[in-house]
Design a protein around this motif. Structure first.
Motif, PDB file in Angstrom:
ATOM      1  N   VAL A   1       0.872  -1.186   0.000  1.00  0.00           N
ATOM      2  CA  VAL A   1       0.000   0.000   0.000  1.00  0.00           C
ATOM      3  C   VAL A   1       0.904   1.230   0.000  1.00  0.00           C
ATOM      4  N   GLU A   2       0.811   2.014  -1.059  1.00  0.00           N
ATOM      5  CA  GLU A   2       1.649   3.207  -1.180  1.00  0.00           C
ATOM      6  C   GLU A   2       0.812   4.468  -1.018  1.00  0.00           C
ATOM      7  N   PHE A   3       1.294   5.368  -0.180  1.00  0.00           N
ATOM      8  CA  PHE A   3       0.663   6.674   0.016  1.00  0.00           C
ATOM      9  C   PHE A   3       1.532   7.723  -0.683  1.00  0.00           C
ATOM     10  N   TRP A   4       0.917   8.427  -1.615  1.00  0.00           N
ATOM     11  CA  TRP A   4       1.634   9.367  -2.488  1.00  0.00           C
ATOM     12  C   TRP A   4       1.109  10.769  -2.260  1.00  0.00           C
ATOM     13  N   GLN A   5       2.007  11.673  -1.919  1.00  0.00           N
ATOM     14  CA  GLN A   5       1.652  13.078  -1.738  1.00  0.00           C
ATOM     15  C   GLN A   5       2.475  13.913  -2.699  1.00  0.00           C
TER      16      GLN A   5
ATOM     17  N   LEU B   1       5.460   6.945   0.489  1.00  0.00           N
ATOM     18  CA  LEU B   1       5.719   6.037   1.604  1.00  0.00           C
ATOM     19  C   LEU B   1       4.908   4.770   1.389  1.00  0.00           C
ATOM     20  N   ARG B   2       5.594   3.638   1.465  1.00  0.00           N
ATOM     21  CA  ARG B   2       4.973   2.355   1.157  1.00  0.00           C
ATOM     22  C   ARG B   2       4.988   1.424   2.357  1.00  0.00           C
ATOM     23  N   PHE B   3       3.803   0.875   2.656  1.00  0.00           N
ATOM     24  CA  PHE B   3       3.708  -0.246   3.581  1.00  0.00           C
ATOM     25  C   PHE B   3       3.868  -1.521   2.748  1.00  0.00           C
ATOM     26  N   ARG B   4       4.825  -2.364   3.116  1.00  0.00           N
ATOM     27  CA  ARG B   4       5.060  -3.601   2.378  1.00  0.00           C
ATOM     28  C   ARG B   4       5.053  -4.783   3.329  1.00  0.00           C
ATOM     29  N   ARG B   5       4.284  -5.822   2.956  1.00  0.00           N
ATOM     30  CA  ARG B   5       4.174  -7.003   3.801  1.00  0.00           C
ATOM     31  C   ARG B   5       5.077  -8.110   3.301  1.00  0.00           C
ATOM     32  N   SER B   6       5.767  -8.746   4.233  1.00  0.00           N
ATOM     33  CA  SER B   6       6.597  -9.911   3.931  1.00  0.00           C
ATOM     34  C   SER B   6       6.508 -10.861   5.118  1.00  0.00           C
ATOM     35  N   ASN B   7       6.007 -12.063   4.854  1.00  0.00           N
ATOM     36  CA  ASN B   7       5.832 -13.056   5.928  1.00  0.00           C
ATOM     37  C   ASN B   7       5.005 -12.503   7.081  1.00  0.00           C
ATOM     38  N   ASP B   8       3.928 -11.802   6.733  1.00  0.00           N
ATOM     39  CA  ASP B   8       2.977 -11.239   7.692  1.00  0.00           C
ATOM     40  C   ASP B   8       3.552 -10.118   8.552  1.00  0.00           C
TER      41      ASP B   8
END
Length: 217
Positions: free
Chosen positions: A187-191, A201-208
């Motif tokens: 999920v990327e938030f772009w301003q 700024l990116r939220f990135r999931r890896s192995n929960d």
């Protein structure tokens, strides 16, 4: 060449409406999405829950269209549609999707990408009950994404459905209709920022486990 095409290279906006810093970011992607969504509502943006949904078929041919987000929480982002539609065929085949909330009035966008799953029948029924009766009947009447002879064919189909449920207090959920949930891994938030040095700024999931990363614009 039209005047519009001549002017296209010079069309630009200096993005100066705000900034996005790691220190001000919410702890989770869905809490941050809620914050920005609330601000989009307060800003009176047109249909702030509209998002551009991107899918692809098994040959990798992409498609995009605008759909309405009807809910989000820690599990993902939800929208509803006909399960026989082109988008649903793509989702069944590939099990992945991406969506973008284009909040241009705030010089922002949010990009979501991940796997998909159908929502439960209970969730579908709960949302269905909130839909206007006309929208419910339209869902029964429209063979979404299929070729039709013309608008009169759609009107005729709707008339038949109206007669079918004329005496029904409640219109039931069609068996071919329901919700999809995008379970994000990204999920990327772009301003937008001046000089095209945008904040990403990116939220990135890896192995929960979720990590936050800043991306170059």
């Amino acid at each position: 060449m039209s005047e519009t095409n001549v002017a296209l290279p010079s069309m630009r906006v200096s993005y100066e409406a705000g900034a996005l810093n790691e220190s001000s970011l919410a702890a989770t992607w869905y809490e941050q999405l809620q914050l920005w969504f609330d601000e989009a509502v307060r800003a009176d943006l047109i249909e702030p829950n509209a998002m551009v949904l991107a899918t692809a078929d098994t040959n990798g041919i992409p498609s995009s269209r605008t759909v309405l987000c009807k809910g989000f929480d820690e599990r993902g982002v939800v929208f509803f549609t006909n399960y026989t539609s082109a988008k649903s065929h793509d989702l069944k085949a590939t099990q992945v999707a991406a969506a973008t909330f284009p909040w241009l009035g705030l010089q922002r966008q949010v990009n979501v990408r991940g796997t998909v799953e159908k929502v439960s029948s209970a969730e579908t029924a709960e949302y269905w009950a909130e839909r206007p009766r006309g929208s419910q009947l339209g869902a029964w009447a429209s063979p979404q994404s299929q070729v039709v002879a013309g608008r009169e064919a759609l009107k005729s189909s709707l008339s038949g459905i109206q007669r079918r449920f004329a005496d029904a207090e409640k219109v039931p959920v069609p068996p071919h209709w329901g919700g999809w949930r995008i379970r994000p891994d990204y999920v990327e938030f772009w301003q937008g920022r001046p000089d095209r040095l945008h904040d990403r700024l990116r939220f990135r999931r890896s192995n929960d486990l979720w990590t936050v990363e800043r991306l170059a614009p």
